[in-house]
Design an enzyme around this catalytic site. Structure first.
Site, PDB file in Angstrom:
ATOM      1  N   LYS A 189       0.838  -1.209   0.000  1.00 50.10           N
ATOM      2  CA  LYS A 189       0.000   0.000   0.000  1.00 50.10           C
ATOM      3  C   LYS A 189       0.866   1.249   0.000  1.00 50.10           C
ATOM      4  O   LYS A 189       0.655   2.168  -0.786  1.00 50.10           O
ATOM      5  CB  LYS A 189      -0.903  -0.011   1.246  1.00 50.10           C
ATOM      6  CG  LYS A 189      -1.568   1.317   1.530  1.00 50.10           C
ATOM      7  CD  LYS A 189      -2.477   1.258   2.745  1.00 50.10           C
ATOM      8  CE  LYS A 189      -1.808   1.557   4.061  1.00 50.10           C
ATOM      9  NZ  LYS A 189      -1.432   2.963   4.278  1.00 50.10           N
ATOM     10  N   ASN A 190       1.861   1.278   0.883  1.00 44.75           N
ATOM     11  CA  ASN A 190       2.640   2.509   1.055  1.00 44.75           C
ATOM     12  C   ASN A 190       3.626   2.784  -0.076  1.00 44.75           C
ATOM     13  O   ASN A 190       4.220   3.850  -0.124  1.00 44.75           O
ATOM     14  CB  ASN A 190       3.386   2.496   2.401  1.00 44.75           C
ATOM     15  CG  ASN A 190       2.438   2.736   3.556  1.00 44.75           C
ATOM     16  OD1 ASN A 190       1.258   3.023   3.349  1.00 44.75           O
ATOM     17  ND2 ASN A 190       2.945   2.609   4.772  1.00 44.75           N
ATOM     18  N   ARG A 214      -4.588  10.646   4.727  1.00 43.65           N
ATOM     19  CA  ARG A 214      -3.526  11.647   4.810  1.00 43.65           C
ATOM     20  C   ARG A 214      -2.563  11.603   3.632  1.00 43.65           C
ATOM     21  O   ARG A 214      -1.996  12.608   3.242  1.00 43.65           O
ATOM     22  CB  ARG A 214      -2.704  11.422   6.079  1.00 43.65           C
ATOM     23  CG  ARG A 214      -3.438  11.574   7.348  1.00 43.65           C
ATOM     24  CD  ARG A 214      -2.499  11.263   8.485  1.00 43.65           C
ATOM     25  NE  ARG A 214      -1.193  11.857   8.229  1.00 43.65           N
ATOM     26  CZ  ARG A 214      -0.881  13.125   8.447  1.00 43.65           C
ATOM     27  NH1 ARG A 214      -1.755  13.932   8.983  1.00 43.65           N
ATOM     28  NH2 ARG A 214       0.304  13.586   8.159  1.00 43.65           N
ATOM     29  N   CYS A 243      -4.852  12.696  13.252  1.00 38.61           N
ATOM     30  CA  CYS A 243      -5.385  11.361  13.016  1.00 38.61           C
ATOM     31  C   CYS A 243      -5.244  10.570  14.302  1.00 38.61           C
ATOM     32  O   CYS A 243      -4.701  11.068  15.286  1.00 38.61           O
ATOM     33  CB  CYS A 243      -4.692  10.672  11.850  1.00 38.61           C
ATOM     34  SG  CYS A 243      -3.070  10.074  12.238  1.00 38.61           S
ATOM     35  N   ARG A 289       0.754  14.517  13.542  1.00 46.96           N
ATOM     36  CA  ARG A 289       1.263  14.314  12.183  1.00 46.96           C
ATOM     37  C   ARG A 289       1.240  15.552  11.272  1.00 46.96           C
ATOM     38  O   ARG A 289       0.491  15.611  10.294  1.00 46.96           O
ATOM     39  CB  ARG A 289       0.503  13.170  11.519  1.00 46.96           C
ATOM     40  CG  ARG A 289       0.719  11.867  12.252  1.00 46.96           C
ATOM     41  CD  ARG A 289       0.017  10.718  11.592  1.00 46.96           C
ATOM     42  NE  ARG A 289       0.745  10.160  10.467  1.00 46.96           N
ATOM     43  CZ  ARG A 289       0.356   9.085   9.808  1.00 46.96           C
ATOM     44  NH1 ARG A 289      -0.741   8.460  10.153  1.00 46.96           N
ATOM     45  NH2 ARG A 289       1.074   8.625   8.805  1.00 46.96           N
ATOM     46  N   PRO A 290       2.078  16.535  11.582  1.00 44.99           N
ATOM     47  CA  PRO A 290       2.140  17.718  10.715  1.00 44.99           C
ATOM     48  C   PRO A 290       2.776  17.420   9.353  1.00 44.99           C
ATOM     49  O   PRO A 290       3.376  16.364   9.166  1.00 44.99           O
ATOM     50  CB  PRO A 290       3.034  18.673  11.517  1.00 44.99           C
ATOM     51  CG  PRO A 290       3.838  17.804  12.413  1.00 44.99           C
ATOM     52  CD  PRO A 290       3.020  16.578  12.693  1.00 44.99           C
ATOM     53  N   VAL A 291       2.631  18.362   8.409  1.00 41.54           N
ATOM     54  CA  VAL A 291       3.279  18.216   7.090  1.00 41.54           C
ATOM     55  C   VAL A 291       4.217  19.390   6.833  1.00 41.54           C
ATOM     56  O   VAL A 291       4.472  19.750   5.690  1.00 41.54           O
ATOM     57  CB  VAL A 291       2.240  18.085   5.946  1.00 41.54           C
ATOM     58  CG1 VAL A 291       1.551  16.728   6.008  1.00 41.54           C
ATOM     59  CG2 VAL A 291       1.233  19.213   5.965  1.00 41.54           C
ATOM     60  N   ASP A 348       5.036   0.567  12.041  1.00 41.62           N
ATOM     61  CA  ASP A 348       3.839  -0.119  11.540  1.00 41.62           C
ATOM     62  C   ASP A 348       3.770  -1.588  11.970  1.00 41.62           C
ATOM     63  O   ASP A 348       2.794  -2.272  11.682  1.00 41.62           O
ATOM     64  CB  ASP A 348       3.770  -0.023  10.008  1.00 41.62           C
ATOM     65  CG  ASP A 348       3.339   1.361   9.549  1.00 41.62           C
ATOM     66  OD1 ASP A 348       2.940   2.186  10.390  1.00 41.62           O
ATOM     67  OD2 ASP A 348       3.413   1.630   8.324  1.00 41.62           O
ATOM     68  N   ARG A 367      -8.462  -0.729   4.785  1.00 37.13           N
ATOM     69  CA  ARG A 367      -7.575   0.285   4.200  1.00 37.13           C
ATOM     70  C   ARG A 367      -6.219  -0.318   3.843  1.00 37.13           C
ATOM     71  O   ARG A 367      -5.521   0.218   2.992  1.00 37.13           O
ATOM     72  CB  ARG A 367      -7.346   1.436   5.192  1.00 37.13           C
ATOM     73  CG  ARG A 367      -8.557   2.304   5.429  1.00 37.13           C
ATOM     74  CD  ARG A 367      -8.182   3.489   6.285  1.00 37.13           C
ATOM     75  NE  ARG A 367      -6.877   3.982   5.886  1.00 37.13           N
ATOM     76  CZ  ARG A 367      -5.954   4.453   6.718  1.00 37.13           C
ATOM     77  NH1 ARG A 367      -6.193   4.512   8.004  1.00 37.13           N
ATOM     78  NH2 ARG A 367      -4.802   4.873   6.266  1.00 37.13           N
TER      79      ARG A 367
HETATM   80  C1  UD1 Z   1       4.507   6.837   6.527  1.00 36.31           C
HETATM   81  C2  UD1 Z   1       3.645   5.621   6.321  1.00 36.31           C
HETATM   82  C3  UD1 Z   1       3.103   5.126   7.650  1.00 36.31           C
HETATM   83  C4  UD1 Z   1       4.250   4.894   8.637  1.00 36.31           C
HETATM   84  C5  UD1 Z   1       5.131   6.134   8.718  1.00 36.31           C
HETATM   85  C6  UD1 Z   1       6.371   5.935   9.561  1.00 36.31           C
HETATM   86  C7  UD1 Z   1       2.741   6.028   4.110  1.00 36.31           C
HETATM   87  C8  UD1 Z   1       1.553   6.347   3.286  1.00 36.31           C
HETATM   88  N1  UD1 Z   1       2.549   5.986   5.430  1.00 36.31           N
HETATM   89  O1  UD1 Z   1       3.669   7.861   7.065  1.00 36.31           O
HETATM   90  O2  UD1 Z   1       2.414   3.891   7.423  1.00 36.31           O
HETATM   91  O3  UD1 Z   1       3.714   4.634   9.910  1.00 36.31           O
HETATM   92  O4  UD1 Z   1       5.566   6.534   7.412  1.00 36.31           O
HETATM   93  O5  UD1 Z   1       7.133   4.890   9.062  1.00 36.31           O
HETATM   94  O6  UD1 Z   1       3.810   5.746   3.605  1.00 36.31           O
HETATM   95  N2  UD1 Z   1       6.608  14.686  10.709  1.00 36.31           N
HETATM   96  C9  UD1 Z   1       6.701  16.026  10.966  1.00 36.31           C
HETATM   97  N3  UD1 Z   1       6.596  16.908   9.915  1.00 36.31           N
HETATM   98  C10 UD1 Z   1       6.410  16.493   8.637  1.00 36.31           C
HETATM   99  C11 UD1 Z   1       6.320  15.114   8.380  1.00 36.31           C
HETATM  100  C12 UD1 Z   1       6.428  14.229   9.441  1.00 36.31           C
HETATM  101  O7  UD1 Z   1       6.852  16.449  12.110  1.00 36.31           O
HETATM  102  O8  UD1 Z   1       6.321  17.330   7.736  1.00 36.31           O
HETATM  103  C13 UD1 Z   1       6.718  13.702  11.830  1.00 36.31           C
HETATM  104  C14 UD1 Z   1       5.453  12.875  12.014  1.00 36.31           C
HETATM  105  O9  UD1 Z   1       4.502  13.544  12.822  1.00 36.31           O
HETATM  106  C15 UD1 Z   1       6.009  11.628  12.669  1.00 36.31           C
HETATM  107  C16 UD1 Z   1       7.382  11.474  11.997  1.00 36.31           C
HETATM  108  O10 UD1 Z   1       7.703  12.760  11.480  1.00 36.31           O
HETATM  109  O11 UD1 Z   1       6.182  11.834  14.043  1.00 36.31           O
HETATM  110  C17 UD1 Z   1       7.443  10.458  10.886  1.00 36.31           C
HETATM  111  O12 UD1 Z   1       6.334  10.642  10.026  1.00 36.31           O
HETATM  112  P1  UD1 Z   1       6.362  10.270   8.477  1.00 36.31           P
HETATM  113  O13 UD1 Z   1       7.522   9.411   8.165  1.00 36.31           O
HETATM  114  O14 UD1 Z   1       6.205  11.535   7.693  1.00 36.31           O
HETATM  115  O15 UD1 Z   1       5.045   9.423   8.340  1.00 36.31           O
HETATM  116  P2  UD1 Z   1       4.152   9.370   7.053  1.00 36.31           P
HETATM  117  O16 UD1 Z   1       5.000   9.608   5.848  1.00 36.31           O
HETATM  118  O17 UD1 Z   1       2.932  10.208   7.235  1.00 36.31           O
END
Ligand code: UD1
Length: 421
Positions: A22-23, A92, A116, A121-123, A309, A401
């Site tokens: 999926k990812n 997301r 979530c 989980r910020p971006v 995960d 999902r």
């Molecule tokens: C992806 C996976 C998810 C997995 C996660 C960690 C997908 C679709 N999902 O999620 O299944 O659990 O990786 O291996 O691939 N963070 C920030 N700012 C940002 C981005 C992230 O602070 O802009 C933080 C997040 O809150 C979290 C950490 O960084 O604490 C890691 O998150 P991230 O690797 O970005 O997770 P996802 O890519 O959302």
């Protein structure tokens, strides 16, 4: 709402084919936006998140066709450059259209995902990385508005960008954006997950110039345009890991097909430490165990360390193992939602900050529990497989999902599991 009913006690035996990841599929579907051409994919799992992404891409104007595990995406006639809140809030990973839309069209409007079940989980790193590449970005009415209209030829420009946290989708978004930028982009402290590598391989087939994917420095030399390609999605290492734990917990003997053991090193290591026998060939992993497993400490961290995960599934395993285990979650702030549900089954777990102390009990008691997120649901299924009597899992839409044909695959291995509509 659908429920899963599991009668515990069966030993899992046989072979199971692991689906596409999926990812990996989610960013790769979004990568189709980068070329005015057709991207043909195979090994795409049939999952709710994939259907949501198809809907989002169709809204944007991509022609998406699916036949079995094959999906073709024609992004030659794009109509909308946005990802509406209604779609992003259900998934997301929709944020992954931001980089490709901005890189190819110079403009994008994507809803902020919001919180979530597993944390805030910020971006911010996705946004800061695109800003480092010259994009103008503002947040208005809950939407990220991004533009490159002020830049020469409206193209992003290559940049060196250090991500101060390892982010999987952040790395993917920036890598996709950089493929069409003017000049060279160097992403430092990049995510090394196999799904990032799979995306890079797909982008390279589309004509991108990328090196270093799978290490923490990825170099992308921008090219003028990408083209269509064919790509087969890598296997789902989390689905694989979940079946491996199921085999070990039920004192079973299960062989996984279509896998590569080197993507699961940390998980295999921990299963062996717990007392399971794990044997690997080029495309299979066989997991066997007898008697009671030993409790194992877990600490989640970015790849190649133990994946967040898989944390919930190993927690389930520890609840019935011999001894006491410390489970530490370092990636997400609130990823212990499954603990309360496991306690309803009789598990002995105490939480202290980001650590859970699990004291193994001889057996769990079946009960009604509620799924709260995707991997938490998988953990409850595992617990149900070994609990005495019947376990009923509610809100299983989370499982749909991320796990393709879960009941079918588990039933074929001998589990007593059915879905109630
Ligand atoms: C992806 C996976 C998810 C997995 C996660 C960690 C997908 C679709 N999902 O999620 O299944 O659990 O990786 O291996 O691939 N963070 C920030 N700012 C940002 C981005 C992230 O602070 O802009 C933080 C997040 O809150 C979290 C950490 O960084 O604490 C890691 O998150 P991230 O690797 O970005 O997770 P996802 O890519 O959302």
């Amino acid at each position: 709402m659908d429920k899963l009913l599991i009668q515990g006690g069966a030993t899992l035996r046989g072979e199971v084919k692991i689906s596409g990841a999926k990812n990996a599929a989610l960013p790769i579907l979004c990568a189709a936006l980068l070329a005015p051409d057709t991207l043909q994919l195979s090994n795409v799992p049939q999952l709710k998140d994939i259907a949501t992404t198809k809907q989002l891409l169709a809204h944007i104007g991509v022609l998406v066709e699916r036949h079995g595990d094959r999906v073709s995406l024609d992004a030659s006639h794009i109509q909308h450059l946005d990802a509406p809140y209604e779609m992003v809030k259900t998934m997301r990973a929709s944020i992954l259209v931001l980089g490709p839309l901005l890189a190819r069209f110079g403009e994008a409007k994507v809803s902020l995902p919001g919180g979530c079940a597993i944390g805030s989980r910020p971006v911010d790193l996705h946004i800061k990385g695109l800003q480092a590449m010259g994009a103008e970005i503002s947040i208005e009415h809950g939407y990220i508005l991004a533009s490159t209209k002020h830049l020469p030829h409206q193209r992003l420009r290559g940049a060196r960008y250090y991500m101060d946290l390892v982010t999987v989708t952040g790395t993917e978004n920036l890598m996709m954006a950089a493929t069409l930028a003017d000049g060279v982009t160097i992403l430092e402290n990049a995510a090394k997950e196999p799904e990032v590598v799979d995306l890079a391989n797909c982008l390279i087939s589309m004509g991108a110039d990328i090196s270093g994917a799978g290490t923490d420095v990825i170099t992308i030399r921008g090219v003028a345009a990408l083209h269509g390609a064919q790509h087969s999605v890598v296997f789902d290492r989390i689905e694989a890991g979940t079946y491996m734990v199921a085999a070990a917990m039920t004192a079973g003997d299960v062989t996984l097909q279509g896998v590569q053991a080197n993507m699961l090193d940390a998980v295999i290591e921990k299963l062996r430490e717990a007392g399971a026998q794990v044997d690997c060939t080029e495309q299979t992993i066989r997991v066997r165990s007898q008697g009671r497993l030993q409790a194992v400490n877990i600490r989640t961290a970015p790849h190649p360390a133990f994946p967040t995960d898989m944390q919930a599934q190993f927690m389930a395993m520890n609840t019935v193992a011999e001894g006491v285990a410390k489970v530490t979650e370092t990636i997400f702030e609130n990823r212990f939602m499954h603990v309360q549900e496991l306690q309803r089954l009789g598990a002995k777990i105490e939480i202290d900050g980001n650590t859970a102390l699990v004291r193994g009990v001889p057996s769990l008691d079946g009960a009604t529990v509620m799924a709260t997120d995707l991997r938490a649901s998988a953990c409850l299924v595992l617990a149900g497989l070994v609990a005495q009597g019947q376990t009923t899992i509610e809100r299983i839409y989370h499982l749909d999902r991320g796990y393709e044909m879960l009941e079918e695959k588990l039933s074929a291995l001998g589990a007593n599991i059915k879905r109630n509509h």
